[in-house]
Design a protein around this motif. Structure first.
Motif, PDB file in Angstrom:
ATOM      1  N   UNK A 103       0.861  -1.180   0.000  1.00 48.98           N
ATOM      2  CA  UNK A 103       0.000   0.000   0.000  1.00 48.98           C
ATOM      3  C   UNK A 103       0.896   1.228   0.000  1.00 48.98           C
ATOM      4  N   UNK A 104       0.704   2.080  -0.990  1.00 48.01           N
ATOM      5  CA  UNK A 104       1.550   3.263  -1.125  1.00 48.01           C
ATOM      6  C   UNK A 104       1.066   4.448  -0.295  1.00 48.01           C
ATOM      7  N   UNK A 105      -0.206   4.488   0.036  1.00 46.08           N
ATOM      8  CA  UNK A 105      -0.758   5.597   0.804  1.00 46.08           C
ATOM      9  C   UNK A 105      -0.509   5.368   2.295  1.00 46.08           C
ATOM     10  N   UNK A 106       0.104   6.358   2.953  1.00 47.14           N
ATOM     11  CA  UNK A 106       0.469   6.213   4.364  1.00 47.14           C
ATOM     12  C   UNK A 106      -0.725   5.938   5.262  1.00 47.14           C
ATOM     13  N   UNK A 107      -1.773   6.722   5.135  1.00 46.39           N
ATOM     14  CA  UNK A 107      -2.948   6.575   6.009  1.00 46.39           C
ATOM     15  C   UNK A 107      -3.636   5.226   5.783  1.00 46.39           C
ATOM     16  N   UNK A 108      -3.765   4.829   4.513  1.00 45.62           N
ATOM     17  CA  UNK A 108      -4.397   3.543   4.213  1.00 45.62           C
ATOM     18  C   UNK A 108      -3.562   2.395   4.764  1.00 45.62           C
ATOM     19  N   UNK A 109      -2.241   2.492   4.642  1.00 47.59           N
ATOM     20  CA  UNK A 109      -1.360   1.448   5.180  1.00 47.59           C
ATOM     21  C   UNK A 109      -1.524   1.343   6.693  1.00 47.59           C
ATOM     22  N   UNK A 110      -1.606   2.479   7.345  1.00 48.67           N
ATOM     23  CA  UNK A 110      -1.783   2.500   8.797  1.00 48.67           C
ATOM     24  C   UNK A 110      -3.115   1.856   9.193  1.00 48.67           C
ATOM     25  N   UNK A 111      -4.173   2.206   8.484  1.00 46.74           N
ATOM     26  CA  UNK A 111      -5.487   1.628   8.775  1.00 46.74           C
ATOM     27  C   UNK A 111      -5.497   0.118   8.528  1.00 46.74           C
ATOM     28  N   UNK A 112      -4.858  -0.316   7.440  1.00 44.51           N
ATOM     29  CA  UNK A 112      -4.799  -1.755   7.136  1.00 44.51           C
ATOM     30  C   UNK A 112      -4.033  -2.502   8.220  1.00 44.51           C
ATOM     31  N   UNK A 113      -2.926  -1.942   8.656  1.00 45.50           N
ATOM     32  CA  UNK A 113      -2.161  -2.595   9.721  1.00 45.50           C
ATOM     33  C   UNK A 113      -2.967  -2.667  11.016  1.00 45.50           C
ATOM     34  N   UNK A 114      -3.751  -1.621  11.286  1.00 50.86           N
ATOM     35  CA  UNK A 114      -4.624  -1.645  12.461  1.00 50.86           C
ATOM     36  C   UNK A 114      -5.652  -2.771  12.374  1.00 50.86           C
ATOM     37  N   UNK A 115      -5.971  -3.192  11.145  1.00 50.46           N
ATOM     38  CA  UNK A 115      -6.940  -4.281  10.944  1.00 50.46           C
ATOM     39  C   UNK A 115      -6.251  -5.627  10.759  1.00 50.46           C
ATOM     40  N   UNK A 116      -4.946  -5.682  11.029  1.00 49.59           N
ATOM     41  CA  UNK A 116      -4.227  -6.950  11.028  1.00 49.59           C
ATOM     42  C   UNK A 116      -3.524  -7.318   9.738  1.00 49.59           C
ATOM     43  N   UNK A 117      -3.464  -6.421   8.764  1.00 51.97           N
ATOM     44  CA  UNK A 117      -2.771  -6.715   7.508  1.00 51.97           C
ATOM     45  C   UNK A 117      -1.305  -6.334   7.666  1.00 51.97           C
TER      46      UNK A 117
END
Length: 141
Positions: A35-49
């Motif tokens: 994921x290239x977008x910082x905020x999206x990457x952060x949200x995905x990691x918060x969901x276990x990705x």
């Protein structure tokens, strides 16, 4: 041997659902997620990705490490990712739409029509939703 998936883009809820389904299967594994977008990457990691790549170029540089590309980026970005996956000889599952540009659609069509070409599939997660299938059956009766 497990089928190895790489995820390109996490900008749509459907891709997170498919990741959940893949994680429930013993014969499938997610070996990369980009994921290239910082905020999206952060949200995905918060969901276990587990984000393994922050640039698509780096993900495709490691293309030998996966069998199937799962595309879940935003609409206008999907076509180029689908094309890159097919050009790298990877089977591709994409959220819909595959692309938003006629020239990308024509290139995708040409790539999948070649003999021995990788397979392109569309993620239609609601197709197998038990509640929706029951509702459809009831409406049709």
């Amino acid at each position: 041997m497990k089928t190895r998936f790489a995820v390109a883009g996490l900008r749509h809820e459907h891709v997170l659902h498919l990741i959940q389904v893949l994680n429930e299967r013993e014969d499938l594994s997610i070996v990369a997620a980009c994921e290239e977008d910082d905020k999206t990457a952060e949200l995905a990691e918060d969901r276990g990705v587990a984000i393994t790549h922050r640039k698509f170029d780096h993900l495709f540089a490691d293309a030998n490490d996966f069998d199937v590309l799962l595309v879940g980026d935003y609409f206008a970005r999907r076509g180029s990712l689908v094309i890159r996956g097919l050009l790298n000889g990877k089977h591709v599952i994409s959220d819909k739409p595959f692309c938003t540009d006629q020239s990308e659609l024509e290139q995708i069509e040409a790539l999948v029509r070649k003999p021995g070409a990788p397979v392109l599939g569309c993620q239609l997660s609601n197709r197998y939703n038990g509640s929706l299938r029951t509702m459809r059956r009831l409406l049709n009766s």
